[in-house]
Design a protein around this motif. Structure first.
Motif, PDB file in Angstrom:
ATOM      1  N   ALA A  49       0.833  -1.207   0.000  1.00 26.72           N
ATOM      2  CA  ALA A  49       0.000   0.000   0.000  1.00 26.72           C
ATOM      3  C   ALA A  49       0.863   1.250   0.000  1.00 26.72           C
ATOM      4  CB  ALA A  49      -0.939  -0.006   1.204  1.00 26.72           C
ATOM      5  N   LEU A  50       1.918   1.279   0.809  1.00 24.20           N
ATOM      6  CA  LEU A  50       2.803   2.445   0.849  1.00 24.20           C
ATOM      7  C   LEU A  50       3.498   2.653  -0.499  1.00 24.20           C
ATOM      8  CD1 LEU A  50       4.415   2.021   4.385  1.00 24.20           C
ATOM      9  CD2 LEU A  50       2.716   3.727   3.685  1.00 24.20           C
ATOM     10  N   VAL A  51       3.939   1.577  -1.112  1.00 22.40           N
ATOM     11  CA  VAL A  51       4.583   1.682  -2.422  1.00 22.40           C
ATOM     12  C   VAL A  51       3.593   2.224  -3.452  1.00 22.40           C
ATOM     13  CG1 VAL A  51       5.615   0.368  -4.327  1.00 22.40           C
ATOM     14  CG2 VAL A  51       6.326  -0.085  -1.967  1.00 22.40           C
ATOM     15  N   LYS A  80      -6.630   2.075   7.780  1.00 25.97           N
ATOM     16  CA  LYS A  80      -6.808   2.621   9.134  1.00 25.97           C
ATOM     17  C   LYS A  80      -5.585   2.328  10.011  1.00 25.97           C
ATOM     18  CE  LYS A  80     -11.829   2.866   9.470  1.00 25.97           C
ATOM     19  NZ  LYS A  80     -13.027   2.403  10.170  1.00 25.97           N
ATOM     20  N   ARG A  81      -4.990   1.133   9.856  1.00 33.34           N
ATOM     21  CA  ARG A  81      -3.780   0.816  10.631  1.00 33.34           C
ATOM     22  C   ARG A  81      -2.614   1.704  10.193  1.00 33.34           C
ATOM     23  NH1 ARG A  81      -5.944  -4.319  10.078  1.00 33.34           N
ATOM     24  NH2 ARG A  81      -4.585  -4.859   8.337  1.00 33.34           N
ATOM     25  N   LEU A  82      -2.503   1.947   8.898  1.00 31.82           N
ATOM     26  CA  LEU A  82      -1.437   2.838   8.414  1.00 31.82           C
ATOM     27  C   LEU A  82      -1.652   4.271   8.913  1.00 31.82           C
ATOM     28  CD1 LEU A  82      -1.016   1.548   4.751  1.00 31.82           C
ATOM     29  CD2 LEU A  82       0.658   1.368   6.607  1.00 31.82           C
ATOM     30  N   GLU A  83      -2.902   4.684   8.967  1.00 29.36           N
ATOM     31  CA  GLU A  83      -3.213   6.018   9.484  1.00 29.36           C
ATOM     32  C   GLU A  83      -2.885   6.096  10.976  1.00 29.36           C
ATOM     33  OE1 GLU A  83      -6.852   9.204   9.183  1.00 29.36           O
ATOM     34  OE2 GLU A  83      -7.380   7.137   9.714  1.00 29.36           O
ATOM     35  N   ALA A  84      -3.250   5.079  11.730  1.00 32.79           N
ATOM     36  CA  ALA A  84      -2.967   5.049  13.170  1.00 32.79           C
ATOM     37  C   ALA A  84      -1.467   5.062  13.448  1.00 32.79           C
ATOM     38  CB  ALA A  84      -3.615   3.826  13.824  1.00 32.79           C
ATOM     39  N   ALA A  85      -0.689   4.490  12.523  1.00 36.66           N
ATOM     40  CA  ALA A  85       0.768   4.476  12.669  1.00 36.66           C
ATOM     41  C   ALA A  85       1.402   5.784  12.217  1.00 36.66           C
ATOM     42  CB  ALA A  85       1.359   3.312  11.868  1.00 36.66           C
ATOM     43  N   GLY A  86       0.593   6.720  11.739  1.00 38.18           N
ATOM     44  CA  GLY A  86       1.109   8.012  11.312  1.00 38.18           C
ATOM     45  C   GLY A  86       1.780   7.990   9.943  1.00 38.18           C
ATOM     46  N   LEU A  87       1.425   7.008   9.117  1.00 35.47           N
ATOM     47  CA  LEU A  87       2.061   6.872   7.805  1.00 35.47           C
ATOM     48  C   LEU A  87       1.186   7.355   6.653  1.00 35.47           C
ATOM     49  CD1 LEU A  87       3.582   3.315   8.380  1.00 35.47           C
ATOM     50  CD2 LEU A  87       4.737   5.542   8.605  1.00 35.47           C
ATOM     51  N   GLY A 103      -3.146   9.974   1.308  1.00 35.35           N
ATOM     52  CA  GLY A 103      -1.832  10.570   1.084  1.00 35.35           C
ATOM     53  C   GLY A 103      -0.847  10.020   2.089  1.00 35.35           C
ATOM     54  N   LEU A 104       0.409  10.066   1.716  1.00 33.73           N
ATOM     55  CA  LEU A 104       1.451   9.649   2.649  1.00 33.73           C
ATOM     56  C   LEU A 104       1.848  10.830   3.515  1.00 33.73           C
ATOM     57  CD1 LEU A 104       3.857   7.568   0.358  1.00 33.73           C
ATOM     58  CD2 LEU A 104       2.201   6.707   2.017  1.00 33.73           C
ATOM     59  N   THR A 105       2.049  10.583   4.788  1.00 32.60           N
ATOM     60  CA  THR A 105       2.637  11.596   5.645  1.00 32.60           C
ATOM     61  C   THR A 105       4.129  11.674   5.319  1.00 32.60           C
ATOM     62  OG1 THR A 105       3.187  10.002   7.364  1.00 32.60           O
ATOM     63  CG2 THR A 105       0.990  11.054   7.509  1.00 32.60           C
ATOM     64  N   VAL A 106       4.825  12.595   5.919  1.00 33.35           N
ATOM     65  CA  VAL A 106       6.276  12.674   5.722  1.00 33.35           C
ATOM     66  C   VAL A 106       6.916  11.370   6.177  1.00 33.35           C
ATOM     67  CG1 VAL A 106       8.377  13.874   6.449  1.00 33.35           C
ATOM     68  CG2 VAL A 106       6.335  15.193   5.881  1.00 33.35           C
ATOM     69  N   ALA A 107       6.458  10.870   7.330  1.00 28.87           N
ATOM     70  CA  ALA A 107       7.000   9.605   7.837  1.00 28.87           C
ATOM     71  C   ALA A 107       6.697   8.454   6.879  1.00 28.87           C
ATOM     72  CB  ALA A 107       6.438   9.295   9.218  1.00 28.87           C
ATOM     73  N   GLY A 108       5.497   8.421   6.324  1.00 28.28           N
ATOM     74  CA  GLY A 108       5.123   7.379   5.377  1.00 28.28           C
ATOM     75  C   GLY A 108       5.933   7.454   4.101  1.00 28.28           C
ATOM     76  N   SER A 109       6.137   8.658   3.614  1.00 23.39           N
ATOM     77  CA  SER A 109       6.947   8.848   2.398  1.00 23.39           C
ATOM     78  C   SER A 109       8.389   8.440   2.641  1.00 23.39           C
ATOM     79  CB  SER A 109       6.868  10.314   1.962  1.00 23.39           C
ATOM     80  OG  SER A 109       7.613  10.520   0.798  1.00 23.39           O
ATOM     81  N   ASN A 110       8.937   8.835   3.777  1.00 22.43           N
ATOM     82  CA  ASN A 110      10.316   8.459   4.112  1.00 22.43           C
ATOM     83  C   ASN A 110      10.459   6.950   4.262  1.00 22.43           C
ATOM     84  OD1 ASN A 110      11.159  11.115   4.074  1.00 22.43           O
ATOM     85  ND2 ASN A 110      10.974  11.383   6.284  1.00 22.43           N
ATOM     86  N   LEU A 111       9.487   6.319   4.917  1.00 21.78           N
ATOM     87  CA  LEU A 111       9.544   4.876   5.091  1.00 21.78           C
ATOM     88  C   LEU A 111       9.470   4.173   3.734  1.00 21.78           C
ATOM     89  CD1 LEU A 111       7.869   2.790   7.817  1.00 21.78           C
ATOM     90  CD2 LEU A 111       7.827   2.025   5.480  1.00 21.78           C
ATOM     91  N   ALA A 112       8.569   4.615   2.861  1.00 24.82           N
ATOM     92  CA  ALA A 112       8.445   4.002   1.537  1.00 24.82           C
ATOM     93  C   ALA A 112       9.754   4.136   0.761  1.00 24.82           C
ATOM     94  CB  ALA A 112       7.289   4.637   0.762  1.00 24.82           C
ATOM     95  N   LYS A 113      10.364   5.316   0.793  1.00 23.58           N
ATOM     96  CA  LYS A 113      11.637   5.525   0.076  1.00 23.58           C
ATOM     97  C   LYS A 113      12.749   4.654   0.652  1.00 23.58           C
ATOM     98  CE  LYS A 113      10.672  10.267  -1.239  1.00 23.58           C
ATOM     99  NZ  LYS A 113      10.844  11.658  -0.863  1.00 23.58           N
ATOM    100  N   THR A 114      12.820   4.596   1.969  1.00 26.01           N
ATOM    101  CA  THR A 114      13.863   3.796   2.613  1.00 26.01           C
ATOM    102  C   THR A 114      13.686   2.320   2.300  1.00 26.01           C
ATOM    103  OG1 THR A 114      14.031   5.421   4.405  1.00 26.01           O
ATOM    104  CG2 THR A 114      14.930   3.233   4.827  1.00 26.01           C
ATOM    105  N   ALA A 115      12.461   1.823   2.457  1.00 23.95           N
ATOM    106  CA  ALA A 115      12.200   0.408   2.205  1.00 23.95           C
ATOM    107  C   ALA A 115      12.443   0.064   0.735  1.00 23.95           C
ATOM    108  CB  ALA A 115      10.778   0.046   2.616  1.00 23.95           C
ATOM    109  N   LEU A 116      12.012   0.939  -0.162  1.00 24.39           N
ATOM    110  CA  LEU A 116      12.235   0.683  -1.595  1.00 24.39           C
ATOM    111  C   LEU A 116      13.713   0.723  -1.949  1.00 24.39           C
ATOM    112  CD1 LEU A 116       9.290   2.522  -3.354  1.00 24.39           C
ATOM    113  CD2 LEU A 116       9.900   0.118  -3.561  1.00 24.39           C
TER     114      LEU A 116
END
Length: 154
Positions: A49-51, A80-87, A103-116
């Motif tokens: 989902a983040l990707v 909802k779980r991703l939202e609760a995690a602040g992503l 939309g991705l939060t800053v944390a979600g965007s950073n996590l997606a970039k790092t994981a990718l």
């Protein structure tokens, strides 16, 4: 093979079913992804989902569901779980309040970039295949999936 006569060699008769081979490979992928994603605190479906969300800002829940081939009753708890995690953020569309945009939060965007940046290389190594062979297999499986979805949708 799809369905054939039982395996005379005494091996697993399920190995004769293409559907089982794809299913078993999916389970094996989940076992590979789990330790790779645990440090990020996300599951494999959340990673997907983040990707998917990182490719386009403001997607609707329906658009994400189409990309992931998930029904809303499966997708909504995941979001909802991703939202609760602040992503991820969820907002109502200004033109149509029935539509929820993601939309991705800053944390979600950073996590997606790092994981990718590291997960795909680790998975490639785990397959034992080279990039070209993996791309060919992926293309064949994507075509197979689309054909089966079309057939099932008749």
């Amino acid at each position: 093979m799809t369905e054939t006569a039982p395996n005379a060699s005494g091996g697993n008769p399920l190995d004769q079913f293409l559907c089982f081979s794809v299913y078993a490979a999916g389970l094996a992928f989940n076992r590979v992804y789990k330790p790779l994603l645990d440090p990020y605190g996300i599951t494999y479906p959340q990673y997907l989902a983040l990707v998917a969300l990182s490719s386009k800002e403001g997607q609707t829940v329906s658009e994400l569901g189409e990309k992931l081939h998930l029904e809303s009753n499966t997708l909504t708890p995941l979001v909802k779980r991703l939202e609760a995690a602040g992503l991820v953020t969820r907002t109502r569309d200004t033109q149509d309040e029935r539509v929820v945009r993601l939309g991705l939060t800053v944390a979600g965007s950073n996590l997606a970039k790092t994981a990718l940046g590291c997960v795909p290389a680790e998975v490639l190594a785990a397959t034992g295949m080279d990039q070209a062979a993996l791309e060919e297999l992926n293309g064949n499986l994507a075509t197979l999936g689309a054909t089966l979805r079309d057939f099932a949708g008749r």
